[in-house]
Design an enzyme around this catalytic site. Structure first.
Site, PDB file in Angstrom:
ATOM      1  N   HIS A 251     -24.151 -31.901   7.683  1.00 54.51           N
ATOM      2  CA  HIS A 251     -24.367 -32.532   6.369  1.00 54.51           C
ATOM      3  C   HIS A 251     -25.841 -32.365   6.018  1.00 54.51           C
ATOM      4  O   HIS A 251     -26.699 -32.986   6.636  1.00 54.51           O
ATOM      5  CB  HIS A 251     -23.987 -34.016   6.423  1.00 54.51           C
ATOM      6  N   LEU A 252     -26.109 -31.518   5.028  1.00 59.20           N
ATOM      7  CA  LEU A 252     -27.509 -31.261   4.640  1.00 59.20           C
ATOM      8  C   LEU A 252     -27.987 -32.190   3.532  1.00 59.20           C
ATOM      9  O   LEU A 252     -29.179 -32.265   3.254  1.00 59.20           O
ATOM     10  CB  LEU A 252     -27.682 -29.795   4.212  1.00 59.20           C
TER      11      LEU A 252
ATOM     12  N   HIS B 171     -10.722 -33.448   7.810  1.00 56.85           N
ATOM     13  CA  HIS B 171     -11.198 -34.692   8.435  1.00 56.85           C
ATOM     14  C   HIS B 171      -9.960 -35.562   8.568  1.00 56.85           C
ATOM     15  O   HIS B 171      -9.491 -36.165   7.604  1.00 56.85           O
ATOM     16  CB  HIS B 171     -12.249 -35.356   7.533  1.00 56.85           C
TER      17      HIS B 171
ATOM     18  N   ASP C 118     -21.443 -32.260  13.511  1.00 55.58           N
ATOM     19  CA  ASP C 118     -21.274 -33.331  12.512  1.00 55.58           C
ATOM     20  C   ASP C 118     -22.610 -34.049  12.266  1.00 55.58           C
ATOM     21  O   ASP C 118     -22.656 -35.272  12.110  1.00 55.58           O
ATOM     22  CB  ASP C 118     -20.176 -34.322  12.903  1.00 55.58           C
TER      23      ASP C 118
ATOM     24  N   HIS D  14     -28.656 -40.393   8.112  1.00 56.82           N
ATOM     25  CA  HIS D  14     -28.702 -41.583   7.247  1.00 56.82           C
ATOM     26  C   HIS D  14     -30.076 -42.225   7.452  1.00 56.82           C
ATOM     27  O   HIS D  14     -30.625 -42.189   8.558  1.00 56.82           O
ATOM     28  CB  HIS D  14     -27.601 -42.584   7.619  1.00 56.82           C
TER      29      HIS D  14
HETATM   30  O1  DOR Z   1     -19.565 -39.977  10.690  1.00 53.69           O
HETATM   31  C1  DOR Z   1     -19.407 -39.326   9.685  1.00 53.69           C
HETATM   32  N1  DOR Z   1     -20.388 -39.137   8.791  1.00 53.69           N
HETATM   33  N2  DOR Z   1     -18.214 -38.783   9.448  1.00 53.69           N
HETATM   34  C2  DOR Z   1     -17.925 -38.175   8.287  1.00 53.69           C
HETATM   35  O2  DOR Z   1     -16.854 -37.681   8.139  1.00 53.69           O
HETATM   36  C3  DOR Z   1     -18.913 -38.113   7.206  1.00 53.69           C
HETATM   37  C4  DOR Z   1     -20.263 -38.194   7.736  1.00 53.69           C
HETATM   38  C5  DOR Z   1     -21.292 -38.427   6.674  1.00 53.69           C
HETATM   39  O3  DOR Z   1     -21.265 -37.725   5.656  1.00 53.69           O
HETATM   40  O4  DOR Z   1     -22.169 -39.253   6.886  1.00 53.69           O
HETATM   41 ZN    ZN Z   2     -15.687 -35.699   8.965  1.00 51.12          ZN
END
Ligand code: DOR
Ligand code: ZN
Length: 431
Positions: free
Chosen positions: A63-64, A180, A306, A310
């Protein structure tokens, strides 16, 4: 002509089952030779004695956060974190803001990546508009601008009819669908694996059955449609069993597992650390063992991070409220190297699951050191010890359960297109 000679390492090329001491010569961005005793003039030399030399890692699941959530990560910082972790390429998920459900967004990501990212970036486009699970995206247009897969990752397509259509169309455009797999009606408010740990914590549980049921549904649809299904972040023994059986039945399914689901159980959550909260959640010892066995067997093809950044303020809240996800790019290699130390995977097989498998699943270059291939290479010191401090890492975020830990296994250098873009002594080396 630019030349780089990576000298004297243990060359691990899963694409041709090579595991031997050799030199690797890169010339003008491509692999020119893999042999012993290469002598060339005017080459930059990288001493790889005592190190592993493998195709650069390829992450199927990053996730960028750009566009839209650049306070968590952006393509520049995520690309730097990638190469610092040995990844020459990452596939980035579509749950950005705006969602990558339109060719203009895919274009934007690719454009930014060309300017800002030392790692190659392969966009995964959304399967449905706005990740809402209702209206399909324009798959052929997205593929034509460079989307390598479709996924509503972070969300689940709950409508089985919509999922069927997504798979039918994905087959027509010959691009895999990454699922997912969590049945939202069973996940409910669950924030931690349902079982003794959720009871002890007094937190709502998310049962492994939510994953098992969804995987069963999507495997059934993959059989019906003949599409290529890729199951993201497998975490349950039940899902492993279903995937194994489906493969035996000839269904076109591939799967990935994360470093955290391979090495941590739900007991890691007993201290209410929000850096152990992710979706799907950490599961029981038996689930972890099933995932590890499946990875060793090849029923799970790949390790994917993954990487889900955050911000500190988002994670420093009550467990229930924190967003799910942890960083992965900069710690993946040392964390999964444990499997080699424990004798569960040969080094060559670990490299296959970190690199070659991802290239095959996405149909992108890399994952191979054959002459003429792009010069994407990683040099690894399997004995190197270091202490991970997310504040000193390249990601903008810090949400890692491995913060402050001493890890064994170091990335010495990452080479992309023949250029050394990361070196452990000098850090990330581009713009
Ligand atoms: O833990 C997760 N974080 N699982 C996901 O499917 C999405 C991801 C996120 O985008 O933070
Ligand atoms: Zn996911």
């Amino acid at each position: 002509m630019t030349r780089l000679l990576i000298r004297g390492g243990r060359v691990l090329d899963p694409a041709v089952d090579m595991d031997q001491l050799a030199d690797v010569l890169l010339e003008d961005g491509v692999i020119r030779a893999v042999e012993t005793g290469i002598e060339v003039r005017g080459a930059e030399v990288l001493d790889a004695a005592g190190c592993w030399v493998a195709p650069g890692f390829i992450d199927l699941h990053t996730h960028l956060r750009e566009p839209g959530q650049e306070y968590k990560e952006d393509i520049a910082s995520g690309g730097r974190a990638a190469v610092a972790g040995g990844f020459s390429a990452v596939a980035c998920m579509a749950n950005t803001d705006p969602v990558n459900d339109d060719p203009s967004v895919t274009d934007f990501i690719l454009d930014r990546a060309r300017q800002d990212s030392p790692a190659r970036v392969h966009p995964v486009a959304a399967a449905t508009k706005g990740l809402k699970g209702v209206v399909m995206t324009e798959m052929s247009a997205l593929r034509d601008v460079g989307a390598v897969a479709f996924s509503d990752d972070g969300k689940t397509i709950m409508d089985t009819g919509v999922m069927r259509n997504v798979l039918e169309y994905s087959r027509l455009v010959n691009v895999p669908v990454i699922v997912h797999a969590e049945d939202r009606t069973l996940v409910g408010d669950g924030v931690v694996n349902e079982g003794p740990v959720s009871t002890r914590l007094g937190l709502p549980g998310n049962p492994a059955a939510a994953e098992d049921i969804h995987v069963a549904r999507d495997l059934t649809l993959a059989r019906l449609t003949g599409a290529r299904l890729h199951v993201a972040h497998v975490s349950s023994a039940g899902a492993v069993l279903l995937i194994r059986r489906a493969r035996e039945d000839g269904i076109q399914v591939t799967a990935e597992v994360t470093p955290h689901h391979l090495t941590l159980t739900d007991e890691a959550t007993l201290g209410y650390d929000t850096n152990t909260k992710m979706a799907p959640p950490l599961r029981s010892r038996a689930d972890v063992e099933a995932c590890r066995a499946a990875l060793a067997e090849g029923v799970i093809d790949a390790i994917a991070t993954d990487h889900a950044p955050h911000a500190v303020h988002e994670k420093e809240v009550e467990f229930n409220e924190a967003p799910p996800g942890i960083l992965g790019l900069e710690t993946a290699f040392p964390v999964v190297l444990d499997l080699v130390r424990l004798g569960e995977l040969e080094p060559l097989e670990l490299m296959r699951r970190m690199s070659t498998a991802g290239a095959r699943i996405l149909g992108v270059s890399g994952g191979c050191l054959a002459v003429g291939q792009p010069g994407d290479v990683v040099v690894l010191d399997p004995e190197g010890r270091w202490t991970y401090d997310p504040a000193k890492g390249y990601s903008k975020s810090r949400n890692s359960p491995w913060a402050g830990q001493e890890l064994t296994g170091r990335v010495i250098a990452t080479v992309v297109g023949g250029n050394t873009v990361y070196h452990s002594d000098r850090g990330v080396l581009v713009g």
